[in-house]
Design a protein around this motif. Structure first.
Motif, PDB file in Angstrom:
ATOM      1  N   ASP A 365      38.896  47.426  46.299  1.00 20.27           N
ATOM      2  CA  ASP A 365      40.007  48.293  46.552  1.00 20.27           C
ATOM      3  C   ASP A 365      41.034  48.177  45.577  1.00 20.27           C
ATOM      4  N   GLN A 366      41.050  47.422  44.314  1.00 18.26           N
ATOM      5  CA  GLN A 366      41.945  47.642  43.422  1.00 18.26           C
ATOM      6  C   GLN A 366      41.550  48.236  41.999  1.00 18.26           C
ATOM      7  N   THR A 367      42.242  48.823  41.359  1.00 13.79           N
ATOM      8  CA  THR A 367      41.986  49.342  39.956  1.00 13.79           C
ATOM      9  C   THR A 367      41.990  48.132  39.099  1.00 13.79           C
ATOM     10  N   PRO A 368      41.222  48.230  37.775  1.00 12.77           N
ATOM     11  CA  PRO A 368      41.331  47.284  37.025  1.00 12.77           C
ATOM     12  C   PRO A 368      42.555  46.738  36.685  1.00 12.77           C
ATOM     13  N   ALA A 369      43.745  47.808  36.570  1.00 17.76           N
ATOM     14  CA  ALA A 369      45.163  47.088  36.132  1.00 17.76           C
ATOM     15  C   ALA A 369      45.665  46.362  37.223  1.00 17.76           C
ATOM     16  N   GLN A 370      45.462  46.831  38.441  1.00 13.73           N
ATOM     17  CA  GLN A 370      45.815  45.699  39.637  1.00 13.73           C
ATOM     18  C   GLN A 370      45.146  44.541  39.472  1.00 13.73           C
ATOM     19  N   LEU A 371      43.813  44.437  39.191  1.00 14.90           N
ATOM     20  CA  LEU A 371      43.120  43.152  39.402  1.00 14.90           C
ATOM     21  C   LEU A 371      43.673  42.288  38.063  1.00 14.90           C
ATOM     22  N   MET A 372      44.252  42.650  37.142  1.00 13.55           N
ATOM     23  CA  MET A 372      44.944  41.672  36.310  1.00 13.55           C
ATOM     24  C   MET A 372      46.276  41.634  36.191  1.00 13.55           C
ATOM     25  N   ALA A 373      46.856  42.363  37.085  1.00 14.99           N
ATOM     26  CA  ALA A 373      48.517  42.319  37.207  1.00 14.99           C
ATOM     27  C   ALA A 373      49.129  40.979  37.134  1.00 14.99           C
ATOM     28  N   ASP A 374      48.591  40.035  37.965  1.00 14.41           N
ATOM     29  CA  ASP A 374      49.200  38.719  38.011  1.00 14.41           C
ATOM     30  C   ASP A 374      48.920  37.711  37.037  1.00 14.41           C
ATOM     31  N   ILE A 375      48.022  38.088  36.075  1.00 15.90           N
ATOM     32  CA  ILE A 375      47.480  37.171  35.204  1.00 15.90           C
ATOM     33  C   ILE A 375      48.452  37.013  33.948  1.00 15.90           C
ATOM     34  N   GLY A 376      48.959  35.907  33.804  1.00 16.23           N
ATOM     35  CA  GLY A 376      50.053  35.517  32.940  1.00 16.23           C
ATOM     36  C   GLY A 376      49.225  35.563  31.275  1.00 16.23           C
ATOM     37  N   SER A 377      48.155  34.774  31.416  1.00 17.04           N
ATOM     38  CA  SER A 377      47.215  34.726  30.103  1.00 17.04           C
ATOM     39  C   SER A 377      46.043  34.683  30.591  1.00 17.04           C
ATOM     40  N   GLY A 378      45.267  35.628  29.982  1.00 17.75           N
ATOM     41  CA  GLY A 378      43.790  35.712  30.276  1.00 17.75           C
ATOM     42  C   GLY A 378      42.812  36.421  29.331  1.00 17.75           C
ATOM     43  N   LEU A 379      41.537  36.359  29.342  1.00 18.74           N
ATOM     44  CA  LEU A 379      40.550  37.279  28.424  1.00 18.74           C
ATOM     45  C   LEU A 379      40.196  38.502  29.370  1.00 18.74           C
ATOM     46  N   TYR A 380      39.968  39.539  28.664  1.00 24.33           N
ATOM     47  CA  TYR A 380      39.538  40.774  29.084  1.00 24.33           C
ATOM     48  C   TYR A 380      38.361  41.050  28.244  1.00 24.33           C
ATOM     49  N   VAL A 381      37.176  40.785  28.943  1.00 24.86           N
ATOM     50  CA  VAL A 381      35.709  40.907  27.963  1.00 24.86           C
ATOM     51  C   VAL A 381      35.133  42.219  27.853  1.00 24.86           C
ATOM     52  N   THR A 382      34.853  42.825  26.727  1.00 24.96           N
ATOM     53  CA  THR A 382      34.107  43.885  26.601  1.00 24.96           C
ATOM     54  C   THR A 382      32.818  43.932  26.077  1.00 24.96           C
ATOM     55  N   GLU A 383      32.664  42.807  25.327  1.00 21.41           N
ATOM     56  CA  GLU A 383      31.357  42.637  24.794  1.00 21.41           C
ATOM     57  C   GLU A 383      30.707  41.072  24.809  1.00 21.41           C
ATOM     58  N   LEU A 384      29.520  41.045  25.045  1.00 25.27           N
ATOM     59  CA  LEU A 384      29.087  39.604  25.218  1.00 25.27           C
ATOM     60  C   LEU A 384      27.890  39.438  24.140  1.00 25.27           C
ATOM     61  N   MET A 385      27.708  38.243  23.754  1.00 25.01           N
ATOM     62  CA  MET A 385      26.818  37.872  22.701  1.00 25.01           C
ATOM     63  C   MET A 385      26.053  36.583  22.912  1.00 25.01           C
ATOM     64  N   GLY A 386      24.530  36.431  22.438  1.00 34.00           N
ATOM     65  CA  GLY A 386      23.909  35.373  22.784  1.00 34.00           C
ATOM     66  C   GLY A 386      23.750  35.316  24.353  1.00 34.00           C
ATOM     67  N   MET A 387      22.671  34.315  24.734  1.00 30.00           N
ATOM     68  CA  MET A 387      22.081  34.100  26.075  1.00 30.00           C
ATOM     69  C   MET A 387      22.179  32.696  26.548  1.00 30.00           C
ATOM     70  N   GLY A 388      23.290  32.254  26.440  1.00 27.18           N
ATOM     71  CA  GLY A 388      23.518  30.805  26.667  1.00 27.18           C
ATOM     72  C   GLY A 388      23.494  30.494  28.306  1.00 27.18           C
ATOM     73  N   VAL A 389      22.390  30.924  29.182  1.00 28.96           N
ATOM     74  CA  VAL A 389      22.691  30.702  30.639  1.00 28.96           C
ATOM     75  C   VAL A 389      21.432  29.951  30.998  1.00 28.96           C
ATOM     76  N   ASN A 390      21.584  28.958  31.453  1.00 30.88           N
ATOM     77  CA  ASN A 390      20.557  27.983  32.315  1.00 30.88           C
ATOM     78  C   ASN A 390      20.321  28.376  33.597  1.00 30.88           C
ATOM     79  N   PRO A 391      19.070  29.164  33.827  1.00 27.41           N
ATOM     80  CA  PRO A 391      18.770  29.677  35.265  1.00 27.41           C
ATOM     81  C   PRO A 391      18.407  28.369  36.446  1.00 27.41           C
TER      82      PRO A 391
END
Length: 457
Positions: A365-391
């Motif tokens: 029920d929050q917009t993306p802007a509201q979702l990050m409104a209280d973040i002092g420092s953080g990362l907004y990811v728009t691209e991912l590379m590689g597949m370093g995930v251990n299932p």
């Protein structure tokens, strides 16, 4: 340029159902105790434009058939792209011969009753008879790229491509199931560049839908590609730290892909999933819901029956944060002592696996802007590379690019970073925004993970 209706062509391919029926008769006559046959017929046309010029037009038409034969608890699959009577006879005999030599599989076999109920595709609206010609596709590609190239700062383009596809699938089993359905798919993709040499950046936009009329306007797609590309100029590096990470909707859907792998019956049966012992337990925050809906109208992965002829149904795989069950085909269900879920997925040339259909994370029920409104420092990811995930363990580490967040606002683009965490912790702290769009077949809105390690390079 014309958009030619092809609804009448469906009757031309009605013989696909006859084809699988004939192949089924042949494999049983060749000595199989039971069998199933799947076939597909595809037509695709695409037009690629680059820098305003038509670069390529490609047309593909293909018909394939796969026969799976059972001899006792032994099974084998043979596929062919030739469907004449002589080839069908050869394929049937070969499948039976191979099955006789295959190892026994205690969990192999068809559904006892075929589960033929509720497999009508008419209400799903999966097929659009529109048949755009090459000129129409090229014009749409050109309109998208021209719009993008009209932005100041766009220095080059990788091009734009529009694709139209029509497909029929037919399946028959000796357990009594016979069914077929049609589907269509249309898409437009455009990619642009800005800057030069080491400072060059690129980004893209695309739209995809079952129906031609549901595609986003070409100019809107081109505008979005240009805006995304220009926003990535002058990217910086950041130091290593632990901060909240926000996944843009373009990449958030990949997290659902990891969930689907973890709850796949094959992984659970082998004990190679980090969620193998979590059925019935809370793995996401309260309120979070993940749905698999094969009956979504015009859904990109909707289907009336699964790869074994079982009826499909809508399921909440995550309900109020709780993992409710697995994605199962018949074999995995037998191995785990559970009922099949209608999630068999299958190509032409092999036995069924299991997978989701239209898998999506319901919006918050929050917009993306509201979702990050209280973040002092953080990362907004728009691209991912590689597949370093251990299932097996859930350990997660991938290259990323996007934007740095300062005081709740997008501050500047960043690149050459790695994000790391564990999917158990990531799922438990995940919060969805309200911007869900159905674009991939596995879809999620923008999501926030409360804390992940961000490593600069």
């Amino acid at each position: 340029m014309t958009d030619t209706p092809v609804a009448d062509r469906r009757s031309d391919s009605a013989d696909l159902a006859d084809l699988v029926a004939e192949a089924l008769d042949r494999v049983l006559a060749a000595g199989a105790d039971s069998a199933d046959v799947i076939a597909s017929a595809d037509r695709a046309l695409s037009a690629h434009v680059r820098l305003g010029a038509l670069e390529s037009v490609e047309r593909a038409e293909q018909r394939e058939l796969g026969v799976r034969a059972f001899v006792g608890q032994r099974q084998a699959t043979v596929a062919t792209a030739k469907v004449d009577a002589e080839t069908l006879a050869t394929v049937a005999e070969r499948a039976v011969a191979m099955a006789r030599q295959a190892p026994e599989d205690a969990y192999a076999g068809l559904s006892p009753d075929g589960w033929t109920r509720d497999t009508d595709s008419s209400g799903l609206d999966l097929y659009d008879a529109t048949d755009p010609d090459a000129d129409t596709l090229a014009d749409r590609s050109r309109a998208a790229e021209d719009t993008a190239r009209g932005f100041d700062g766009i220095t080059n383009a990788e091009g734009a491509e529009t694709v139209a596809t029509h497909r029929q699938v037919a399946l028959a089993t000796s357990a009594g199931f016979a069914g077929s359905y049609w589907g269509s798919s249309f898409s437009l993709y455009v990619s642009t560049l800005a800057g030069a040499d080491d400072a060059m950046v690129r980004d893209y936009a695309f739209t995809r839908a079952r129906h031609w009329a549901d595609l986003d306007a070409a100019e809107a797609v081109g505008r979005l590609a240009a805006e995304r590309t220009l926003a990535r100029r002058n990217a910086r590096k950041v130091g290593s730290q632990k901060v909240p990470v926000v996944f843009d909707a373009r990449v958030a859907h990949s997290l659902l892909g990891h969930l689907a792998q973890a709850i796949n019956g094959a992984s659970v049966a082998r004990g190679t999933s980090f969620l193998a012992d979590k059925r019935g337990e809370r793995v996401f925050a309260p309120g979070v819901q993940v749905v698999d809906d094969p009956h979504r109208v015009r859904g990109l992965k909707s289907r009336p029956f699964d790869g074994e002829g079982l009826a499909t149904r809508r399921r909440a795989l995550i309900d109020d944060g709780v993992l409710t069950g697995w994605l199962l085909n018949l074999s995995h269900a037998r191995q785990l002592g559970l009922e099949p879920t209608g999630n068999a997925s299958r190509g032409i040339g092999g036995p069924p696996g299991a997978g989701a259909s239209n898998l999506y994370l319901t919006p918050g029920d929050q917009t993306p802007a509201q979702l990050m409104a209280d973040i002092g420092s953080g990362l907004y990811v728009t691209e991912l590379m590689g597949m370093g995930v251990n299932p097996v363990t859930g350990d997660y580490s991938r290259g990323a690019a996007g934007f740095w967040i300062e005081d709740g606002q997008i501050a500047y683009p960043v690149h050459e970073v790695t994000i790391a965490g564990n999917l158990k912790d990531m799922f438990a702290s995940l919060t969805p925004a309200d911007d869900l769009t159905f674009l991939w077949g596995t879809d999620a809105p923008t999501v926030r993970i409360d804390a992940m390690a961000v490593a600069g390079t």
